[in-house]
Design a protein around this motif. Structure first.
Motif, mmCIF file in Angstrom:
data_model
loop_
_atom_site.group_PDB
_atom_site.id
_atom_site.type_symbol
_atom_site.label_atom_id
_atom_site.label_comp_id
_atom_site.label_asym_id
_atom_site.label_seq_id
_atom_site.Cartn_x
_atom_site.Cartn_y
_atom_site.Cartn_z
ATOM 1 N N LYS A 1 0.841 -1.198 0.000
ATOM 2 C CA LYS A 1 0.000 0.000 0.000
ATOM 3 C C LYS A 1 0.878 1.251 0.000
ATOM 4 O O LYS A 1 0.590 2.215 -0.728
ATOM 5 C CB LYS A 1 -0.928 -0.009 1.220
ATOM 6 N N GLN A 2 1.946 1.238 0.775
ATOM 7 C CA GLN A 2 2.854 2.373 0.793
ATOM 8 C C GLN A 2 3.507 2.565 -0.575
ATOM 9 O O GLN A 2 3.692 3.697 -1.022
ATOM 10 C CB GLN A 2 3.908 2.198 1.877
ATOM 11 N N LYS A 3 3.817 1.473 -1.241
ATOM 12 C CA LYS A 3 4.395 1.556 -2.591
ATOM 13 C C LYS A 3 3.394 2.202 -3.547
ATOM 14 O O LYS A 3 3.754 3.056 -4.362
ATOM 15 C CB LYS A 3 4.783 0.160 -3.074
ATOM 16 N N VAL A 4 2.119 1.832 -3.446
ATOM 17 C CA VAL A 4 1.072 2.431 -4.269
ATOM 18 C C VAL A 4 0.981 3.930 -3.981
ATOM 19 O O VAL A 4 0.856 4.748 -4.906
ATOM 20 C CB VAL A 4 -0.287 1.732 -4.010
ATOM 21 N N CYS A 5 1.060 4.293 -2.713
ATOM 22 C CA CYS A 5 1.001 5.709 -2.324
ATOM 23 C C CYS A 5 2.169 6.492 -2.924
ATOM 24 O O CYS A 5 1.975 7.582 -3.469
ATOM 25 C CB CYS A 5 1.015 5.846 -0.802
ATOM 26 N N VAL A 6 3.367 5.936 -2.830
ATOM 27 C CA VAL A 6 4.558 6.603 -3.374
ATOM 28 C C VAL A 6 4.433 6.739 -4.891
ATOM 29 O O VAL A 6 4.745 7.788 -5.459
ATOM 30 C CB VAL A 6 5.846 5.843 -2.975
ATOM 31 N N GLU A 7 3.953 5.701 -5.555
ATOM 32 C CA GLU A 7 3.787 5.747 -7.009
ATOM 33 C C GLU A 7 2.764 6.802 -7.431
ATOM 34 O O GLU A 7 2.824 7.319 -8.533
ATOM 35 C CB GLU A 7 3.387 4.368 -7.539
ATOM 36 N N SER A 8 1.833 7.127 -6.525
ATOM 37 C CA SER A 8 0.850 8.169 -6.833
ATOM 38 C C SER A 8 1.358 9.558 -6.441
ATOM 39 O O SER A 8 0.631 10.534 -6.546
ATOM 40 C CB SER A 8 -0.480 7.870 -6.137
#
Length: 167
Positions: A109-116
């Protein structure tokens, strides 16, 4: 005679208590929507269902407008929910093997947040470099030589003493 819970609450940082309240509110809201029950609370859920529900909560966690949270905020909510679960349910999200999938989902989820674009520390402030301050003072941008320099010096001192945060 003070209870242990009262002592801990009285001696906890306001930001910790706020994070706990927010995480509990978000998770409770998730549960109520998931089960279509407006009166449901964390304590009402069968503990055998909680690992899957916590995983689904973090997978679906986002702001009301649909944007992703900052990756650091997601981590903060995990730690806050950990404290809420320990206090209310005596469940350890970090060390209980039933919740082993949750840290993995949290990382994704943190990776998704960073990618956004929601990187940790994105909103932190930085001090003005000493070289820039020295240059400003030496060039007369701060001081009492004219009204603008005096105003700039006052603002600098107020920000140095009280801090500031941009909107």
């Amino acid at each position: 005679d003070k209870s242990a819970e009262g002592f801990i609450k009285d001696n906890s940082a306001k930001s910790t208590l706020s994070a706990n309240t927010t995480a509990e509110r978000l998770f409770t809201s998730f549960l109520r929507e998931y089960f279509q029950n407006p009166n449901l609370n964390i304590e009402d859920v069968d503990q055998k269902d909680l690992p899957d529900l916590v995983a689904k909560f973090f997978m679906s966690l986002q702001k009301e407008n649909g944007d992703q949270y900052n990756a650091g905020t997601v981590q903060t909510y995990f730690h806050a929910l950990q404290r809420v679960f320990l206090e209310k349910l005596k469940v350890d999200l970090k060390n209980d093997t039933k919740y082993a999938l949750v840290p993995k989902i949290l990382a994704k989820k943190q990776k998704v947040c960073v990618e956004s674009g929601e990187t940790p520390g994105k909103h932190r402030s930085f001090a003005i470099p000493q070289e820039a301050l020295a240059k400003g003072w030496s060039q007369g941008a701060f001081g009492n030589s004219n009204p603008s320099a005096l105003l700039a010096a006052c603002i600098l001192h107020i920000q140095a003493k009280f801090g500031t945060r941009s909107a």
